[in-house]
Enzyme design. Structure first.
Site, PDB file in Angstrom:
ATOM      1  N   ARG A 166      37.639  52.458  14.662  1.00 39.53           N
ATOM      2  CA  ARG A 166      36.841  52.048  13.514  1.00 39.53           C
ATOM      3  C   ARG A 166      36.910  53.084  12.397  1.00 39.53           C
ATOM      4  O   ARG A 166      37.276  54.233  12.623  1.00 39.53           O
ATOM      5  CB  ARG A 166      35.389  51.830  13.934  1.00 39.53           C
ATOM      6  CG  ARG A 166      34.769  53.080  14.512  1.00 39.53           C
ATOM      7  CD  ARG A 166      33.394  52.812  15.100  1.00 39.53           C
ATOM      8  NE  ARG A 166      33.500  52.321  16.460  1.00 39.53           N
ATOM      9  CZ  ARG A 166      32.489  52.319  17.350  1.00 39.53           C
ATOM     10  NH1 ARG A 166      31.294  52.769  16.993  1.00 39.53           N
ATOM     11  NH2 ARG A 166      32.661  51.875  18.564  1.00 39.53           N
ATOM     12  N   ASP A 209      34.465  54.367   8.845  1.00 40.10           N
ATOM     13  CA  ASP A 209      33.114  54.278   8.290  1.00 40.10           C
ATOM     14  C   ASP A 209      33.061  53.638   6.899  1.00 40.10           C
ATOM     15  O   ASP A 209      34.083  53.422   6.270  1.00 40.10           O
ATOM     16  CB  ASP A 209      32.531  55.691   8.168  1.00 40.10           C
ATOM     17  CG  ASP A 209      31.934  56.143   9.482  1.00 40.10           C
ATOM     18  OD1 ASP A 209      31.705  55.290  10.353  1.00 40.10           O
ATOM     19  OD2 ASP A 209      31.705  57.362   9.622  1.00 40.10           O
ATOM     20  N   TYR A 257      45.212  61.435   9.557  1.00 38.04           N
ATOM     21  CA  TYR A 257      44.229  61.158   8.515  1.00 38.04           C
ATOM     22  C   TYR A 257      44.575  62.017   7.303  1.00 38.04           C
ATOM     23  O   TYR A 257      45.093  63.135   7.460  1.00 38.04           O
ATOM     24  CB  TYR A 257      42.813  61.522   8.972  1.00 38.04           C
ATOM     25  CG  TYR A 257      42.137  60.463   9.801  1.00 38.04           C
ATOM     26  CD1 TYR A 257      41.419  59.443   9.193  1.00 38.04           C
ATOM     27  CD2 TYR A 257      42.214  60.478  11.195  1.00 38.04           C
ATOM     28  CE1 TYR A 257      40.794  58.464   9.953  1.00 38.04           C
ATOM     29  CE2 TYR A 257      41.593  59.503  11.959  1.00 38.04           C
ATOM     30  CZ  TYR A 257      40.875  58.498  11.331  1.00 38.04           C
ATOM     31  OH  TYR A 257      40.257  57.528  12.073  1.00 38.04           O
ATOM     32  N   ARG A 277      35.944  64.546   8.394  1.00 40.47           N
ATOM     33  CA  ARG A 277      35.044  64.818   7.268  1.00 40.47           C
ATOM     34  C   ARG A 277      34.257  66.114   7.461  1.00 40.47           C
ATOM     35  O   ARG A 277      33.971  66.823   6.491  1.00 40.47           O
ATOM     36  CB  ARG A 277      34.101  63.625   7.069  1.00 40.47           C
ATOM     37  CG  ARG A 277      34.863  62.391   6.558  1.00 40.47           C
ATOM     38  CD  ARG A 277      34.049  61.115   6.667  1.00 40.47           C
ATOM     39  NE  ARG A 277      32.784  61.231   5.971  1.00 40.47           N
ATOM     40  CZ  ARG A 277      31.843  60.306   6.001  1.00 40.47           C
ATOM     41  NH1 ARG A 277      32.028  59.191   6.711  1.00 40.47           N
ATOM     42  NH2 ARG A 277      30.718  60.468   5.341  1.00 40.47           N
TER      43      ARG A 277
END
Lengths: 254, 254
Positions: free
Chosen positions: A51, A53, A111, A198
């Site tokens: 998933r 966010d 990422y 993050r």
């Protein structure tokens, strides 16, 4: 019955994340609705590599589902895109082995995180970058980042409210490149914990700005405690860039 | 009383164009509201280098207004941006002569138009480009475009419902460059008629796709009749890039 894998891109701004939830528009429900329409209303569950966010984007999300239809692989993108909103696009489709799983068979993920270093924000990149209007030292962040490479318990870089027990992950590479007013963080790893990218970026930015020292990162990592790390950087700068499997499943464009 | 000039950028997607109108959110009203807030509610009219349509973007719009406040030029952007929505950003401000006019003193304008040449659309460029999923010949368009350079009556490339009488304009340069899956049209001229860039691009795309012949463009120009030209390309691909005055008013970044 054949298993279809899709290369999915989305701009996360108008989604309450990837996964279906009671309130808010999600990427998963939009793709399931499109797949269902092509199957004359039949409900078909799609499975993703993981998933993302609220506000987080995907350049290379991978999902799979099973279908009874005999549609040539190259026709799936056009057929699905005709049923999808324009902030989700299917770039490629392919047929995979019947036991392929987008999540469980992923061996590597990349990422990227984009930071905009300038005085005033940029209207054209406001939803796809994190705007930082103060000075950041890239060499300081690059030095600190090396500490994270390898296999570690990344508990300090995992959102506190997660149910995952094993927090050991392998970070293969981490790089930070500057291109004019943009910083691009690239992280490649075996997998990532909830908010891990993050929190890493947020902590590195605090080192880059001088709020924390370079050597603090080793201490933060060894503490295995989220409260020692920096702030979670906003979702707007984050992109799920690429998911790798043992064999490439899409064209070399992926 | 001092006259302030602003370098304004906006992403046009959520605006009903630049100019104030009874229905719909406009760039002008947002800037006037911000300027008014800084002047404790006093209504102050701002003047631009020219209006832009719904969905059209600006990288280099220029506006001016008069103020009694003694704010250093470099503080205006931050002060105004704090009052503006994030799809409008002021990049620079400067004080100009009291007779400076953003529109009447403009001597040259550059517009750019971005076309995305690929099978499926791009979620990250969907609001800032025109997606064309079929083959386009760049050399054909480049050859035809040369016809337009110089001083001409551009009636064929002007929206029919305009009130402007003199339709003679000078197009200094027009170039079409390809960078991977993107085409960038750059047009520099003395001024542009209503929809002129979008009708030129729309017509060139019809030549590039083979729907029209290269030599047709000379005939369309000489006909001085809008009905002979091609379709108006969508506003999403268009950017007001730069406005030049006899003397540069902003830094070399502009």
């Amino acid at each position: 019955m054949k298993r279809v894998a899709l290369w999915v891109t989305y701009e996360g701004t108008s989604f309450s994340g990837y996964q279906v939830q009671p309130n808010g528009r999600t990427v998963q429900e939009e793709i399931e609705r499109a797949v269902s329409r092509i199957h004359k209303g039949e409900q078909i569950r799609i499975h993703s590599s993981g998933r993302t966010d609220t506000g987080v984007h995907a350049r290379g999300q991978v999902v799979h589902f099973d279908s009874m239809l005999s549609i040539p692989a190259e026709r799936w993108p056009k057929a699905l895109n005709a049923c999808l909103p324009d902030d989700i696009r299917i770039i490629e489709a392919c047929y995979v082995a019947s036991d392929f799983h987008a999540r469980y068979h992923a061996v590597k993920k990349e990422y990227r995180y984009r930071v905009l270093l300038r005085q005033e924000g940029d209207v054209f990149r406001r939803n796809t970058s994190h705007h930082v209007p103060y000075h950041i030292s890239v060499p300081r962040m690059q030095e600190a980042a090396q500490t994270l490479i390898g296999t570690h318990d990344f508990s300090s870089f995992c959102a506190a409210n997660t149910s995952v027990v094993d927090k050991v992950r392998t970070l293969f590479t981490i790089s930070i490149e500057q291109d004019r007013d943009e910083l691009i963080f690239k992280l490649v790893g075996s997998g990532f914990l909830y908010n891990m990218v993050r929190i890493i970026v947020g902590t590195l930015l605090e080192i880059g700005s001088g709020k924390r020292e370079v050597h603090e990162l080793a201490f933060i990592l060894s503490a295995k405690d989220r409260t020692h790390a920096g702030k979670t950087a906003p979702g707007t700068g984050l992109f799920l860039w690429k998911v790798d499997y043992n064999e490439p499943i899409f064209s070399e464009l992926y």
